[in-house]
Scaffold this motif. Structure first.
Motif, PDB file in Angstrom:
ATOM      1  N   PRO A  50     -10.571  -0.329  28.451  1.00 50.53           N
ATOM      2  CA  PRO A  50      -9.566  -1.014  27.625  1.00 50.53           C
ATOM      3  C   PRO A  50      -9.452  -0.422  26.216  1.00 50.53           C
ATOM      4  O   PRO A  50      -8.334  -0.186  25.729  1.00 50.53           O
ATOM      5  CB  PRO A  50     -10.057  -2.464  27.582  1.00 50.53           C
ATOM      6  CG  PRO A  50     -10.864  -2.624  28.832  1.00 50.53           C
ATOM      7  CD  PRO A  50     -11.532  -1.288  29.024  1.00 50.53           C
ATOM      8  N   LEU A  53      -7.887   3.142  26.433  1.00 49.89           N
ATOM      9  CA  LEU A  53      -6.431   3.102  26.590  1.00 49.89           C
ATOM     10  C   LEU A  53      -5.737   2.687  25.299  1.00 49.89           C
ATOM     11  O   LEU A  53      -4.694   3.244  24.949  1.00 49.89           O
ATOM     12  CB  LEU A  53      -6.049   2.155  27.728  1.00 49.89           C
ATOM     13  CG  LEU A  53      -6.429   2.633  29.126  1.00 49.89           C
ATOM     14  CD1 LEU A  53      -6.206   1.517  30.141  1.00 49.89           C
ATOM     15  CD2 LEU A  53      -5.653   3.876  29.514  1.00 49.89           C
ATOM     16  N   ASP A  54      -6.288   1.706  24.590  1.00 49.66           N
ATOM     17  CA  ASP A  54      -5.713   1.305  23.303  1.00 49.66           C
ATOM     18  C   ASP A  54      -5.715   2.462  22.315  1.00 49.66           C
ATOM     19  O   ASP A  54      -4.744   2.659  21.575  1.00 49.66           O
ATOM     20  CB  ASP A  54      -6.479   0.124  22.706  1.00 49.66           C
ATOM     21  CG  ASP A  54      -6.159  -1.193  23.378  1.00 49.66           C
ATOM     22  OD1 ASP A  54      -5.127  -1.264  24.096  1.00 49.66           O
ATOM     23  OD2 ASP A  54      -6.939  -2.143  23.191  1.00 49.66           O
TER      24      ASP A  54
END
Length: 84
Positions: A50, A53-54
């Motif tokens: 997560p 990807l951010d």
């Protein structure tokens, strides 16, 4: 900032890899797997995904090349009438 503790990848590493890949091939689709390979590493536990990807989304060079945009929609609408 460290993004992946397992492999020691930082946000700067991710941005540098994205910039390098975009410069090398302006039409490439950049994925987390390609970034790991460009950095000579491989994913381990996936807990960082997560944040990974951010961090990727925060890079202006991540954008999908113009000529490749909308391909999924085009394929989906073409397949919509199949089987009728």
């Amino acid at each position: 900032m460290i993004v992946c503790h397992c492999t020691g990848i930082t946000d700067r590493d991710i941005h540098a890899a994205i910039d390098w890949m975009r410069q090398a091939d302006p039409e490439t689709i950049i994925t987390p797997g390609k970034i790991y390979r460009a950095l000579g590493r491989s994913a381990d536990c996936g807990g960082c995904l997560p944040l990974f990807l951010d961090t990727m989304r925060g890079n202006d060079n991540l954008e999908v090349p113009r000529n490749l945009r909308g391909l999924r929609r085009a394929a989906t609408s073409e397949d919509a009438n199949e089987g009728r």
